[in-house]
Design an enzyme around this catalytic site. Structure first.
Site, PDB file in Angstrom:
ATOM      1  N   GLY A   1      24.990  40.091 114.694  1.00 44.08           N
ATOM      2  CA  GLY A   1      26.295  39.593 114.277  1.00 44.08           C
ATOM      3  C   GLY A   1      26.134  38.833 112.983  1.00 44.08           C
ATOM      4  CB  SER A   2      28.183  36.149 111.553  1.00 43.26           C
ATOM      5  OG  SER A   2      28.101  35.279 110.491  1.00 43.26           O
TER       6      SER A   2
ATOM      7  NE  ARG B   1      28.695  43.130 121.776  1.00 42.47           N
ATOM      8  CZ  ARG B   1      29.502  42.087 121.743  1.00 42.47           C
ATOM      9  NH1 ARG B   1      30.096  41.678 122.856  1.00 42.47           N
ATOM     10  NH2 ARG B   1      29.754  41.451 120.631  1.00 42.47           N
TER      11      ARG B   1
ATOM     12  NE  ARG C   1      25.689  28.128 123.506  1.00 44.06           N
ATOM     13  CZ  ARG C   1      25.796  27.883 122.208  1.00 44.06           C
ATOM     14  NH1 ARG C   1      24.743  27.934 121.428  1.00 44.06           N
ATOM     15  NH2 ARG C   1      26.955  27.563 121.674  1.00 44.06           N
TER      16      ARG C   1
ATOM     17  CD  GLU D   1      20.637  22.939 124.812  1.00 45.59           C
ATOM     18  OE1 GLU D   1      21.618  22.285 124.381  1.00 45.59           O
ATOM     19  OE2 GLU D   1      20.337  24.075 124.410  1.00 45.59           O
TER      20      GLU D   1
ATOM     21  CG  HIS E   1      21.933  23.037 120.939  1.00 45.19           C
ATOM     22  ND1 HIS E   1      22.547  23.488 122.082  1.00 45.19           N
ATOM     23  CD2 HIS E   1      22.491  23.738 119.936  1.00 45.19           C
ATOM     24  CE1 HIS E   1      23.429  24.425 121.769  1.00 45.19           C
ATOM     25  NE2 HIS E   1      23.418  24.590 120.477  1.00 45.19           N
TER      26      HIS E   1
ATOM     27  CB  ALA F   1      21.082  25.610 115.062  1.00 46.19           C
TER      28      ALA F   1
END
Lengths: 335, 339
Positions: free
Chosen positions: A172-173, A194, A251, A280, A298, A300
């Site tokens: 994806g992006s 996908r 994730r 987390e 976490h 990012a």
């Protein structure tokens, strides 16, 4: 602070009351930019109330039309059902697994998210974690700061990035930004997604296991959903192999964490760079003891610049909603 | 091992043009100045008559007490100990210095040229690794990857507010020295959407980046300044207080060149006083000593001179050193000659 919004003093607002927005738990953007947000909106702060959530909702937020949420703050079926006037959920995350999208679809509740705002930052940290894990940057930094260089001599050798086959899981992006960045490092990019993307020339694999068998680095850049939960399992990790590394900026639950820990401890894979974890802020203690693993809490997307852009996006989406204009970054809910 | 010296023909009366067979090459005295790399050491041991300077406390004087200086015909040096005037003077039969590095600052090139001593180094094979490290250091500093890793390890994730990091993508990058390594860094930074500018002895006609003829102007214009040039008399302390101040409190300095490129005292005070935003360092003025004040600063990432320290590149550099030595002693052209 009084969370019963109706009693808040705001003379100017009697004529043009600020739209009310429910916040279940404060997103980071709220923590850093509350003042700017509060200039435009009146926030009903569920977390601040002594009342349990259900009671708070029925007592103080019954007529609320919009929720401001974030990545690890669940917006459940129950919550949505307790808000008959709900028309919009704005989440500050790119991920949507914390929102009951089915219920939103059913109720006609719009959802706005961070879109591609984070893609560059997430891609940057994915590359940063990869270089760190291969070249042992954090471990080398510890070596110096603990005085070991002067006493024990040269640090151990790392591994070269150039020439490696890197498999991106989810193009994806974020995945595309990762691929773009790694190309000049001399990496050969492969991917699994996908659907095959006709716009890229990277070799495509229809399943993760086959991808893992053909590369030396796996970059997890996909979203968490029913298909991707624990998609990185024992089979995939063993296929990745003893010289393989795994970088996760998606994730935590995309990877079978226990299995990954086992593989790292037993040398079935060579190392990892992780920004996300299954539970987390808990990080398996075995990982803490490993030098070939880089751990990130976490973060990012936690850069000053992106958070500023995010405030503007949140405000933009809320303003659009309350003035019946198209959302800036809507989630397409029809499937 | 017994071996007969090869008979000399009329063509080979010049003692410098001996026909050397593989067997005889094993008798050639090669001095390795430091431990450097086990694989290299093994290869030197296999192919030549290897002497290890560190077995004599890394002292030429001590070495000469127990060895004849004229047995040494080749020296393999590195970034710690190269071939200075003293060493060159101690080995009258020295023919070649093969450096296990691309940098030549530890070699007295003038003396080598004077005495007709060949010099070879290890360019190209390490370019990627050093450039990768530069980017790794930028991300480590700006995105606080190393500091965050430490927080998680000491269990602070639940408690601490880490504050915000700084975005890398799209930032302005300034490179000091646009040689092989500088160019490789530029190509990588471009993929992050960074704007690239550089300072060099002269403008590079094929580089599509903004050139500054003055390093202060470069430092003023960029947020991330990377030192990637060779260490020479001109570039010693090229990063001084003026440059650091021009880079400023939001600027970060990355040094993958040589420690002596940077006035280390000024760098330390700038970081402590907040006049410089952060630093990523792989090299220092007096390795392995690192200024104490830098240890544990959250906006500084320190590496123990590992620019080319990957298994793959170390072996490739070693192979290049061996190939250069073999080429020289077989009267073939050097693969990567400097002199």
């Amino acid at each position: 602070m009084d969370c019963n919004g109706y009693r808040q003093e705001n003379h100017d607002q009697n004529l043009f009351p600020k739209p009310k927005v429910l916040v279940l738990e404060p997103p980071p953007v709220f923590i850093y930019h509350e003042e700017k947000l509060s200039q435009k909106f009146h926030f009903l702060k569920a977390w601040d109330s002594p009342l349990p959530l259900e009671q708070f909702l029925t007592t103080h937020a019954h007529s609320v039309q919009a929720i401001l949420s974030h990545g690890s703050c669940p917006v459940t079926t129950n919550t949505i059902r307790l808000l008959p006037s709900l028309g919009l959920i704005v989440t500050t995350s790119a991920g949507l697994d914390q929102i009951d999208l089915q219920e939103c679809r059913r109720r006609g509740v719009s959802v706005a998210y961070a879109g591609n705002l984070f893609s560059a930052d997430v891609a940057d940290i994915a590359v940063g974690l990869l270089i760190d894990a291969l070249r042992k940057i954090s471990a080398g930094n510890r070596y110096v700061t603990q005085g070991l260089w002067a006493n024990n001599g040269d640090f151990s050798l790392g591994s070269k990035l150039g020439g490696r086959k890197v498999g991106i899981v989810g193009l994806g992006s974020i995945g595309l930004e990762v691929g773009k960045r790694l190309e000049p490092f001399g990496c050969n990019i492969l991917y699994c997604s996908r659907n095959k993307k006709s716009s890229v020339s990277y070799p495509y694999y229809s399943n993760v296991c086959e991808l893992a068998a053909n590369c030396e680095v796996l970059m997890i850049c996909c979203e968490l959903n029913d298909q991707t939960r624990h998609v990185i399992n024992k089979e995939v990790l063993l296929a990745l192999g003893k010289k393989g590394l795994i970088i996760n900026v998606g994730r935590g639950a995309i990877i079978d964490e226990q299995e990954m820990v086992r593989c790292l401890m037993q040398g079935e894979i060579a190392g990892a760079g992780l920004d996300v974890f299954e539970n987390e802020p808990h990080v398996p203690s075995e990982l803490i003891s490993l030098d070939n693993v880089v751990l990130s809490p976490h973060r990012a997307v936690h850069t000053e610049e992106t958070l500023m852009a995010l405030v503007d996006l949140v405000i933009g989406n809320l303003e659009a909603f309350f003035s019946n204009k198209p959302l800036l970054s809507p989630v397409l809910l029809d499937e | 091992m017994n071996h007969q010296p090869t008979p000399q023909t009329g063509k080979e009366k010049n003692p410098n043009l001996k026909k050397i067979s593989g067997l005889t090459m094993e008798s050639i005295g090669v001095l390795m100045t430091c431990p450097m790399h086990k694989y290299l050491e093994q290869q030197l041991e296999t192919h030549f008559n290897l002497f290890r300077l560190w077995h004599c406390n890394s002292s030429i004087t001590e070495f000469l007490k127990t060895h004849q200086g004229n047995t040494i015909r080749a020296v393999v040096g590195d970034t710690n100990i190269g071939a200075d005037a003293e060493l060159i003077a101690s080995f009258p039969n020295l023919e070649i210095v093969a450096s296990y590095s691309v940098g030549l600052d530890k070699i007295d090139l003038r003396k080598c040229e004077e005495k007709g001593i060949r010099v070879a180094n290890t360019p190209d094979v390490l370019t990627d690794d050093v450039a990768d490290l530069a980017i790794g250091l930028i991300l480590g500093v700006l995105r606080r990857i190393c500091a965050s890793d430490e927080y998680v390890r000491i269990g602070k994730w639940k408690d601490a507010d880490f504050g915000l990091a700084t975005k890398f993508s799209g930032k302005s990058v300034g490179i000091v020295g646009l040689g092989r390594i500088g160019t490789a860094i530029a190509k990588r930074a471009e993929a992050f959407g960074c704007s690239i500018s550089y300072f060099s002895r002269s403008q590079k006609p094929f580089a599509n980046y903004k050139f500054y003829s003055n390093i202060i102007d470069l430092a003023t214009s960029c947020q991330i300044l990377i030192v990637a040039c060779a260490l020479t008399e001109e570039t010693r302390h090229i990063i001084d207080r003026e440059v650091i101040d021009a880079l400023g409190p939001k600027g970060i300095l990355i040094n993958i060149g040589r420690g002596a490129h940077v006035d280390e005292t000024e760098l330390v005070s700038a970081l402590l006083e907040g006049r410089l935003g952060g630093a990523g360092l792989d090299v220092y003025e007096n390795e392995p000593e690192v200024p104490e004040e830098l240890l544990g600063l959250g906006n500084v990432v320190l590496q123990p001179h590992v620019g080319s320290d990957t298994v793959e590149t170390s072996d490739a550099m070693a192979d290049l050193v061996i190939s250069n030595l073999k080429a020289h002693f077989s009267n073939k052209p050097l693969l990567t000659p400097v002199i």
